[in-house]
Design a protein around this motif. Structure first.
Motif, PDB file in Angstrom:
ATOM      1  N   ILE A 364       0.870  -1.183   0.000  1.00 36.22           N
ATOM      2  CA  ILE A 364       0.000   0.000   0.000  1.00 36.22           C
ATOM      3  C   ILE A 364       0.903   1.228   0.000  1.00 36.22           C
ATOM      4  N   GLN A 365       0.804   2.049  -1.019  1.00 37.34           N
ATOM      5  CA  GLN A 365       1.611   3.252  -1.084  1.00 37.34           C
ATOM      6  C   GLN A 365       0.713   4.485  -1.154  1.00 37.34           C
ATOM      7  N   VAL A 366       1.315   5.648  -0.858  1.00 35.25           N
ATOM      8  CA  VAL A 366       0.557   6.900  -0.790  1.00 35.25           C
ATOM      9  C   VAL A 366       1.239   7.965  -1.633  1.00 35.25           C
ATOM     10  N   VAL A 367       0.441   8.741  -2.370  1.00 35.77           N
ATOM     11  CA  VAL A 367       0.930   9.933  -3.073  1.00 35.77           C
ATOM     12  C   VAL A 367       0.186  11.129  -2.481  1.00 35.77           C
ATOM     13  N   PHE A 368       0.947  12.104  -1.971  1.00 34.14           N
ATOM     14  CA  PHE A 368       0.346  13.216  -1.236  1.00 34.14           C
ATOM     15  C   PHE A 368       0.050  14.417  -2.133  1.00 34.14           C
ATOM     16  N   GLN A 369      -0.655  15.390  -1.534  1.00 33.77           N
ATOM     17  CA  GLN A 369      -1.127  16.562  -2.264  1.00 33.77           C
ATOM     18  C   GLN A 369       0.009  17.442  -2.775  1.00 33.77           C
ATOM     19  N   ASP A 370       0.940  17.784  -1.903  1.00 31.49           N
ATOM     20  CA  ASP A 370       1.999  18.732  -2.251  1.00 31.49           C
ATOM     21  C   ASP A 370       3.314  17.985  -2.430  1.00 31.49           C
ATOM     22  N   PRO A 371       3.745  17.768  -3.682  1.00 32.15           N
ATOM     23  CA  PRO A 371       4.966  16.986  -3.894  1.00 32.15           C
ATOM     24  C   PRO A 371       6.199  17.664  -3.333  1.00 32.15           C
ATOM     25  N   PHE A 372       6.210  19.002  -3.292  1.00 30.04           N
ATOM     26  CA  PHE A 372       7.397  19.680  -2.775  1.00 30.04           C
ATOM     27  C   PHE A 372       7.548  19.437  -1.279  1.00 30.04           C
ATOM     28  N   ALA A 373       6.418  19.383  -0.560  1.00 27.89           N
ATOM     29  CA  ALA A 373       6.459  19.142   0.886  1.00 27.89           C
ATOM     30  C   ALA A 373       6.735  17.676   1.200  1.00 27.89           C
ATOM     31  N   SER A 374       6.305  16.757   0.326  1.00 27.81           N
ATOM     32  CA  SER A 374       6.428  15.338   0.633  1.00 27.81           C
ATOM     33  C   SER A 374       7.769  14.740   0.201  1.00 27.81           C
ATOM     34  N   LEU A 375       8.552  15.496  -0.579  1.00 26.72           N
ATOM     35  CA  LEU A 375       9.873  15.021  -1.008  1.00 26.72           C
ATOM     36  C   LEU A 375      10.940  15.732  -0.189  1.00 26.72           C
ATOM     37  N   SER A 376      11.879  14.975   0.365  1.00 23.62           N
ATOM     38  CA  SER A 376      12.929  15.578   1.184  1.00 23.62           C
ATOM     39  C   SER A 376      13.855  16.422   0.308  1.00 23.62           C
ATOM     40  N   PRO A 377      14.060  17.707   0.647  1.00 26.84           N
ATOM     41  CA  PRO A 377      14.942  18.557  -0.165  1.00 26.84           C
ATOM     42  C   PRO A 377      16.408  18.159  -0.074  1.00 26.84           C
ATOM     43  N   ARG A 378      16.740  17.334   0.929  1.00 27.11           N
ATOM     44  CA  ARG A 378      18.140  16.941   1.128  1.00 27.11           C
ATOM     45  C   ARG A 378      18.495  15.618   0.452  1.00 27.11           C
ATOM     46  N   MET A 379      17.517  14.988  -0.153  1.00 29.13           N
ATOM     47  CA  MET A 379      17.755  13.695  -0.801  1.00 29.13           C
ATOM     48  C   MET A 379      17.675  13.847  -2.308  1.00 29.13           C
ATOM     49  N   SER A 380      18.540  13.125  -3.014  1.00 35.38           N
ATOM     50  CA  SER A 380      18.471  13.114  -4.473  1.00 35.38           C
ATOM     51  C   SER A 380      17.258  12.304  -4.902  1.00 35.38           C
ATOM     52  N   VAL A 381      16.891  12.406  -6.174  1.00 36.45           N
ATOM     53  CA  VAL A 381      15.758  11.643  -6.689  1.00 36.45           C
ATOM     54  C   VAL A 381      15.999  10.152  -6.501  1.00 36.45           C
ATOM     55  N   ARG A 382      17.236   9.713  -6.745  1.00 37.51           N
ATOM     56  CA  ARG A 382      17.552   8.285  -6.555  1.00 37.51           C
ATOM     57  C   ARG A 382      17.301   7.858  -5.115  1.00 37.51           C
ATOM     58  N   GLU A 383      17.748   8.661  -4.161  1.00 39.14           N
ATOM     59  CA  GLU A 383      17.561   8.321  -2.747  1.00 39.14           C
ATOM     60  C   GLU A 383      16.090   8.323  -2.361  1.00 39.14           C
ATOM     61  N   ILE A 384      15.321   9.274  -2.919  1.00 38.60           N
ATOM     62  CA  ILE A 384      13.890   9.362  -2.612  1.00 38.60           C
ATOM     63  C   ILE A 384      13.161   8.116  -3.089  1.00 38.60           C
ATOM     64  N   VAL A 385      13.406   7.727  -4.338  1.00 36.43           N
ATOM     65  CA  VAL A 385      12.722   6.563  -4.908  1.00 36.43           C
ATOM     66  C   VAL A 385      13.185   5.275  -4.236  1.00 36.43           C
ATOM     67  N   ALA A 386      14.457   5.235  -3.840  1.00 35.85           N
ATOM     68  CA  ALA A 386      15.021   4.012  -3.243  1.00 35.85           C
ATOM     69  C   ALA A 386      14.656   3.827  -1.785  1.00 35.85           C
ATOM     70  N   GLU A 387      14.121   4.859  -1.147  1.00 35.06           N
ATOM     71  CA  GLU A 387      13.890   4.817   0.299  1.00 35.06           C
ATOM     72  C   GLU A 387      13.048   3.621   0.713  1.00 35.06           C
ATOM     73  N   GLY A 388      11.973   3.361  -0.002  1.00 28.45           N
ATOM     74  CA  GLY A 388      11.114   2.230   0.339  1.00 28.45           C
ATOM     75  C   GLY A 388      11.813   0.893   0.171  1.00 28.45           C
ATOM     76  N   LEU A 389      12.660   0.775  -0.843  1.00 31.94           N
ATOM     77  CA  LEU A 389      13.366  -0.487  -1.094  1.00 31.94           C
ATOM     78  C   LEU A 389      14.288  -0.837   0.066  1.00 31.94           C
ATOM     79  N   SER A 390      14.917   0.174   0.646  1.00 33.04           N
ATOM     80  CA  SER A 390      15.859  -0.097   1.737  1.00 33.04           C
ATOM     81  C   SER A 390      15.166  -0.644   2.973  1.00 33.04           C
ATOM     82  N   HIS A 391      13.869  -0.352   3.125  1.00 33.64           N
ATOM     83  CA  HIS A 391      13.136  -0.805   4.305  1.00 33.64           C
ATOM     84  C   HIS A 391      12.473  -2.162   4.109  1.00 33.64           C
TER      85      HIS A 391
END
Length: 530
Positions: A364-391
């Motif tokens: 079950i995954q979630v996509v939120f209203q404001d993408p700028f608020a839901s994406l960490s500004p300190r993480m690259s796109v690769r790190e953001i997309v990979a975050e779930g895989l690491s867990h």
């Protein structure tokens, strides 16, 4: 005798300098706003609309900004005024309504302080009279129990009420010009209709000139007298709303006018397995302290909601802010306490322990209203997309790279962007990255909570087209939460209408839109589709 325009802009050029490089974002535009008319500037994000609007009150940063041309409020070119004189004109000659009132209003101060502050800066008649004027202003913009609201803070008001407070502040000194920068973005359709009606009323009763900045052509169609279409810092077309919609001339205007989501084709979902089933979900919040025999107040945020979503199906939940939509989503994810049964792919989520629940949640995954608020500004796109895989995932590092690149490619982006950061992308691109983050775990269900409300209409069309395509190829189930009925109609197979924590009507999308039964559904449709 013809009165001069309240605003006259001639050959305006605006450039920003950064790291020794200069970029021109407004390129020689000219326009005027007369009293008693609404002039709209429309275009997608990045067109230069808000920059042009902010320049009228000299709100752009002084350092690194170069402005050429003339901006006249009445008979005064504000580009030639010292800052002290400019301050006296803000609010008095021109007021401004900002896009996001929750950000523009000070969360630490009461509504009374924020409105009277502007009144007292231009009027020395005293706080008592300023307070009375604040009450009159709140009443004028349609806020009930105005005197009581003065003591409230911004978080205690709804989105529509906050926007009305912003309008009250902007008109406090009765300016000749009102600048409204995206005043209805992310508002519910019924609230949006009321705010637009209020702007039209102010135009008539106070004989104001209104400069409306928006990307929503539906807003323009309802209230504007003249329209300027802006792209890449330039005006590409000027027309009346009637001319714009009936016979657009420029290719870009034609693209804006025709970029609308088409109704979804009816699908037969009989026989598809049920992915999510919820039975009699209740979320009640208690407010206040218990004192002697006095009971605490109970807010029934979600009150007896039952639903099911099948594999490959889209179920839309619609309703105004405060109806309980997002609270229901949090309850289904077991992120807040609730009563009732929740079954996901044969597992009773309401009976699982935390470890087992975490294992199930990767589906079950979630996509939120404001993408700028839901994406960490300190993480690259690769790190953001990979975050779930690491867990959750057990694949090798090479498998991770392959899955990340596949997800990014599926949402229409190039793997070459994986080293970049969220601030380097447009709103539509950031939302695609958020969708890729959800896709990478190959979920059976994605909950989409207002994923398009902050996007331009043409970008909304692109995102909904993408979601349809992904659903077709992956057979994903969507629970789509929104107040935008056009998007719901385009994407969803079934619709549930939510009001005050309860489902007041449900059915297939065609039935709900063509033959609504409940008065509230009819009200939503009338506000959205008129």
């Amino acid at each position: 005798m013809t009165l001069p325009p309240v605003l006259n802009v001639e050959d305006l050029h605006i450039s920003f300098s950064e790291n020794g490089m200069e970029k021109e974002v407004v390129k020689g535009i000219s326009f005027a706003v007369n009293r008693g008319e609404i002039v709209a500037i429309v275009g997608e994000s990045g067109a230069g609309k808000s920059v042009a609007a902010q320049s009228v009150l000299r709100l752009l940063p002084v350092s690194g900004t170069r402005i050429q041309g003339a901006i006249s409020l009445g008979d005064r070119n504000i580009l030639e005024l010292p800052e002290k004189e400019m301050r006296s004109m803000r609010g008095k000659s021109a007021g401004m309504i900002f896009q996001e009132p929750m950000t523009a209003l000070n969360p630490l101060h009461t509504i009374e302080k924020q409105i009277t502050e502007g009144i007292l800066s231009h009027d020395s008649s005293g706080r008592k009279k300023a307070r009375q004027k604040a009450i009159e202003l709140l009443s004028a913009v349609g806020i009930d129990h105005a005197e009581e609201r003065l003591g409230h803070h911004p978080h205690q008001l709804s989105g529509g009420q906050r926007q009305r407070v912003m309008i009250a502040m902007a008109i406090a000194s009765n300016p000749g010009l009102l600048i409204a920068d995206e005043p209805t973005t992310a508002l519910d359709v019924t609230v949006q209709a009321r705010v637009l009606a209020l702007l039209s009323e102010l135009k008539e009763t106070r004989h104001m000139g209104i400069l409306l900045i928006t990307h929503d052509l539906g807003v323009v169609r309802h209230v504007a007298n003249r329209v300027y279409v802006m792209r890449g810092g330039e005006f590409v077309e000027t027309a009346t709303p009637e001319e714009l919609f009936e016979a657009p001339r420029h290719p870009y205007t034609k693209q804006l006018v025709t970029a609308h989501a088409t109704p979804a084709e009816p699908r037969n979902m009989e026989g598809a397995p049920v992915v999510l089933k919820a039975d009699d979900i209740r979320v009640h919040f208690q407010k206040g302290d218990r004192f002697l025999f006095k009971k605490r107040r109970v807010t029934r945020a979600v009150d007896g909601v039952s639903l099911e979503v099948k594999a490959g199906e889209s179920l839309g939940i619609v309703g105004e802010s405060g109806s309980g939509k997002s609270t229901l989503a949090l309850a289904l994810l077991r992120l807040i306490r609730c009563r009732g049964g929740i079954e996901f792919m044969g597992h009773r989520l309401d009976t699982l322990g935390q470890a087992e629940l975490n294992r199930i949640r990767q589906n079950i995954q979630v996509v939120f209203q404001d993408p700028f608020a839901s994406l960490s500004p300190r993480m690259s796109v690769r790190e953001i997309v990979a975050e779930g895989l690491s867990h959750h995932a057990k694949e090798t590092r090479g498998d991770h790279h392959r899955l990340i690149e596949k997800a990014i490619t599926e949402v229409g982006l190039s793997p070459s962007i994986l080293a970049r950061y969220p601030h380097e992308f447009s709103g539509g691109e950031r939302q695609r990255i958020a969708i890729a983050r959800a896709l990478v775990l190959n979920p059976a269900l994605i909950i989409l909570d207002e994923p398009t409300s902050a996007l331009d209409r043409s970008i909304q069309f692109q995102v909904t087209t993408l979601l349809k395509s992904l659903q077709k190829t992956r057979n994903i189930a969507y629970l789509f939460i929104s107040h935008d009925l056009r998007i719901i109609r385009s994407l969803c197979d079934r619709v549930m209408v939510m009001k005050d924590g309860q489902i007041v009507e449900s059915g297939n999308t065609h039935q709900i839109f063509e033959t609504p039964a409940h008065p509230y559904t009819k009200e939503l449709l009338a506000a959205a589709l008129s």
